[in-house]
Design a protein around this motif. Structure first.
Motif, PDB file in Angstrom:
ATOM      1  N   TYR A   1       0.835  -1.207   0.000  1.00 35.29           N
ATOM      2  CA  TYR A   1       0.000   0.000   0.000  1.00 35.29           C
ATOM      3  C   TYR A   1       0.864   1.249   0.000  1.00 35.29           C
ATOM      4  O   TYR A   1       1.900   1.307   0.680  1.00 35.29           O
ATOM      5  N   ILE A   2       0.415   2.243  -0.749  1.00 34.87           N
ATOM      6  CA  ILE A   2       1.119   3.520  -0.854  1.00 34.87           C
ATOM      7  C   ILE A   2       0.130   4.626  -0.550  1.00 34.87           C
ATOM      8  O   ILE A   2      -0.984   4.654  -1.105  1.00 34.87           O
ATOM      9  N   ALA A   3       0.517   5.537   0.323  1.00 38.62           N
ATOM     10  CA  ALA A   3      -0.287   6.728   0.594  1.00 38.62           C
ATOM     11  C   ALA A   3       0.422   7.933   0.002  1.00 38.62           C
ATOM     12  O   ALA A   3       1.638   8.071   0.100  1.00 38.62           O
ATOM     13  N   GLY A   4      -0.339   8.806  -0.609  1.00 42.57           N
ATOM     14  CA  GLY A   4       0.213  10.019  -1.189  1.00 42.57           C
ATOM     15  C   GLY A   4      -0.683  11.198  -0.891  1.00 42.57           C
ATOM     16  O   GLY A   4      -1.908  11.066  -0.902  1.00 42.57           O
ATOM     17  N   SER A   5      -0.075  12.332  -0.602  1.00 43.01           N
ATOM     18  CA  SER A   5      -0.873  13.518  -0.290  1.00 43.01           C
ATOM     19  C   SER A   5      -0.861  14.477  -1.453  1.00 43.01           C
ATOM     20  O   SER A   5       0.054  14.471  -2.280  1.00 43.01           O
ATOM     21  N   GLY A   6      -1.919  15.312  -1.496  1.00 37.98           N
ATOM     22  CA  GLY A   6      -1.964  16.374  -2.467  1.00 37.98           C
ATOM     23  C   GLY A   6      -2.786  16.037  -3.692  1.00 37.98           C
ATOM     24  O   GLY A   6      -3.310  14.949  -3.866  1.00 37.98           O
ATOM     25  N   SER A   7      -2.940  17.018  -4.508  1.00 38.20           N
ATOM     26  CA  SER A   7      -3.520  16.932  -5.839  1.00 38.20           C
ATOM     27  C   SER A   7      -2.920  18.116  -6.565  1.00 38.20           C
ATOM     28  O   SER A   7      -1.967  18.723  -6.095  1.00 38.20           O
ATOM     29  N   LEU A   8      -3.450  18.486  -7.682  1.00 39.34           N
ATOM     30  CA  LEU A   8      -2.949  19.700  -8.316  1.00 39.34           C
ATOM     31  C   LEU A   8      -3.158  20.907  -7.410  1.00 39.34           C
ATOM     32  O   LEU A   8      -2.483  21.916  -7.544  1.00 39.34           O
TER      33      LEU A   8
ATOM     34  N   GLY B   1      -3.323  20.298  -3.914  1.00 41.12           N
ATOM     35  CA  GLY B   1      -2.690  19.946  -2.656  1.00 41.12           C
ATOM     36  C   GLY B   1      -3.618  19.628  -1.511  1.00 41.12           C
ATOM     37  O   GLY B   1      -3.216  19.701  -0.361  1.00 41.12           O
ATOM     38  N   ASN B   2      -4.884  19.253  -1.763  1.00 42.56           N
ATOM     39  CA  ASN B   2      -5.826  19.099  -0.673  1.00 42.56           C
ATOM     40  C   ASN B   2      -6.481  17.721  -0.611  1.00 42.56           C
ATOM     41  O   ASN B   2      -7.637  17.581  -0.229  1.00 42.56           O
ATOM     42  N   ARG B   3      -5.734  16.695  -0.965  1.00 43.07           N
ATOM     43  CA  ARG B   3      -6.262  15.339  -0.909  1.00 43.07           C
ATOM     44  C   ARG B   3      -5.213  14.370  -0.377  1.00 43.07           C
ATOM     45  O   ARG B   3      -4.017  14.616  -0.476  1.00 43.07           O
ATOM     46  N   VAL B   4      -5.717  13.269   0.161  1.00 45.02           N
ATOM     47  CA  VAL B   4      -4.874  12.119   0.441  1.00 45.02           C
ATOM     48  C   VAL B   4      -5.400  10.961  -0.398  1.00 45.02           C
ATOM     49  O   VAL B   4      -6.619  10.822  -0.574  1.00 45.02           O
TER      50      VAL B   4
ATOM     51  N   TRP C   1      -4.117  22.218   2.362  1.00 52.85           N
ATOM     52  CA  TRP C   1      -2.945  21.410   2.044  1.00 52.85           C
ATOM     53  C   TRP C   1      -2.726  20.259   3.027  1.00 52.85           C
ATOM     54  O   TRP C   1      -2.785  20.437   4.241  1.00 52.85           O
ATOM     55  N   VAL C   2      -2.425  19.071   2.497  1.00 55.76           N
ATOM     56  CA  VAL C   2      -2.029  17.914   3.307  1.00 55.76           C
ATOM     57  C   VAL C   2      -0.507  17.923   3.401  1.00 55.76           C
ATOM     58  O   VAL C   2       0.191  17.743   2.409  1.00 55.76           O
ATOM     59  N   ASN C   3       0.010  18.131   4.609  1.00 54.27           N
ATOM     60  CA  ASN C   3       1.440  18.357   4.787  1.00 54.27           C
ATOM     61  C   ASN C   3       2.250  17.076   4.886  1.00 54.27           C
ATOM     62  O   ASN C   3       3.389  17.017   4.434  1.00 54.27           O
TER      63      ASN C   3
END
Length: 294
Positions: A186-193, A195-198, A217-219
């Motif tokens: 499993y891979i988790a990634g934050s942001g979108s174009l 920057g407000n998603r996980v 923003w997801v830091n």
């Protein structure tokens, strides 16, 4: 069991930007704005050693048994140390600041992300990269599975690599932090174009299993070793910053908690039972996964 520190250490000359701990809790490594890498034994606040680099140390990591330490920062270098000596086993000069480093559980593989828009993979026995890959922009976050088989990097996109090839298995356009479960599933990634998603991915597909939209923003993101739990830190709005906890099977948060400042860093225990958060309100928070009250 107590919020009272066993010890603390004052670098006196600048912020501590990164810390990491061995799997058994015996060794702690820290990187600081005083340009130093520090190694501690858990039983003493006196460093076992420190090493002066050429500039701020932005990222540090340590192997599961504490034998190997990797560090990177604004002097453009990746350093590898053995715990028994402050003299690096080797260093490698990238084309710009090193923003993030990670190491496999056994210390065999080291990954680094740089502002030169590259991901680097090393074997511990050589300062010559096994490979590097050029992304579209700075690589601000990297992670590696426990066995070193899978590498994830965060840049303009999330990239997943097999250690044997510099060609990504897949990529997905997000911007921000990344984390990977110990088995690489499993891979988790934050942001979108914006920057407000996980996002949560399975390793076999660039199509997210799910995503969750925050207010801003997801830091930072963290994932438990088994991939069951995902924690994120978000800058929701002025004086409203949150820690969220998710189970891998749902995009609905198990809970969230408002901190008093920007959530800069997160970590989870191997089984996800405990979540630690570091915040801009000068506090460290410890949570049990079963409740949102620290």
């Amino acid at each position: 069991d107590s919020s009272t520190p066993l010890w603390d250490y004052d670098t006196t000359q600048g912020d501590v930007l990164s810390v990491a701990i061995s799997a058994d809790g015996e060794y702690i490594v820290a990187g600081s704005v005083d340009n130093k890498v520090y190694l501690f034994d858990k039983d003493s606040s006196t460093p076992l050693w420190s090493y002066s680099t050429g500039d701020d140390v932005y990222s540090v990591a340590i192997s599961a048994d504490g034998e190997y330490i990797v560090a990177g920062g604004d002097d453009n270098k990746v350093y590898l140390f053995d715990k028994d000596s402050k003299s690096p086993l080797w260093s490698y000069t990238t084309g710009d600041n090193v923003d993030s480093v990670a190491i496999s559980a056994d210390g065999e593989y080291i990954v680094a992300g740089s502002d030169d828009d590259k991901v680097y993979l090393f074997d511990k026995d050589s300062s010559t990269p096994l490979w590097n890959y050029t992304t579209e922009t700075s690589v601000g976050s990297v992670a590696i599975s426990a066995d070193g088989e899978y590498i994830v990097a965060g840049s303009f996109a999330v990239y997943l690599f097999d250690k044997d090839s510099s060609t990504p298995l897949w990529n997905y356009e997000v911007i921000g932090a990344v984390a990977i479960s110990a088995d690489g599933e499993y891979i988790a990634g934050s942001g979108s174009l914006w920057g407000n998603r996980v996002f949560l991915f399975g390793k076999n597909s660039s199509v997210p299993l799910w995503s969750y939209e925050t207010l801003n923003w997801v830091n930072t993101v963290a994932i438990s070793a088994d991939g069951e739990y995902i924690a994120i830190g978000s800058n929701e709005a002025s004086e409203r910053n949150k820690v969220y906890l998710f189970n891998k099977d749902s995009s609905t948060p198990l809970w969230s908690y408002d901190t008093g400042g920007y959530v800069y860093s997160l970590a989870t225990s191997a089984g996800g039972e405990y979540i630690a958060a570091g915040s801009g309100d000068y506090k460290v928070y410890l949570f049990d996964k079963g409740r949102s009250t620290p």
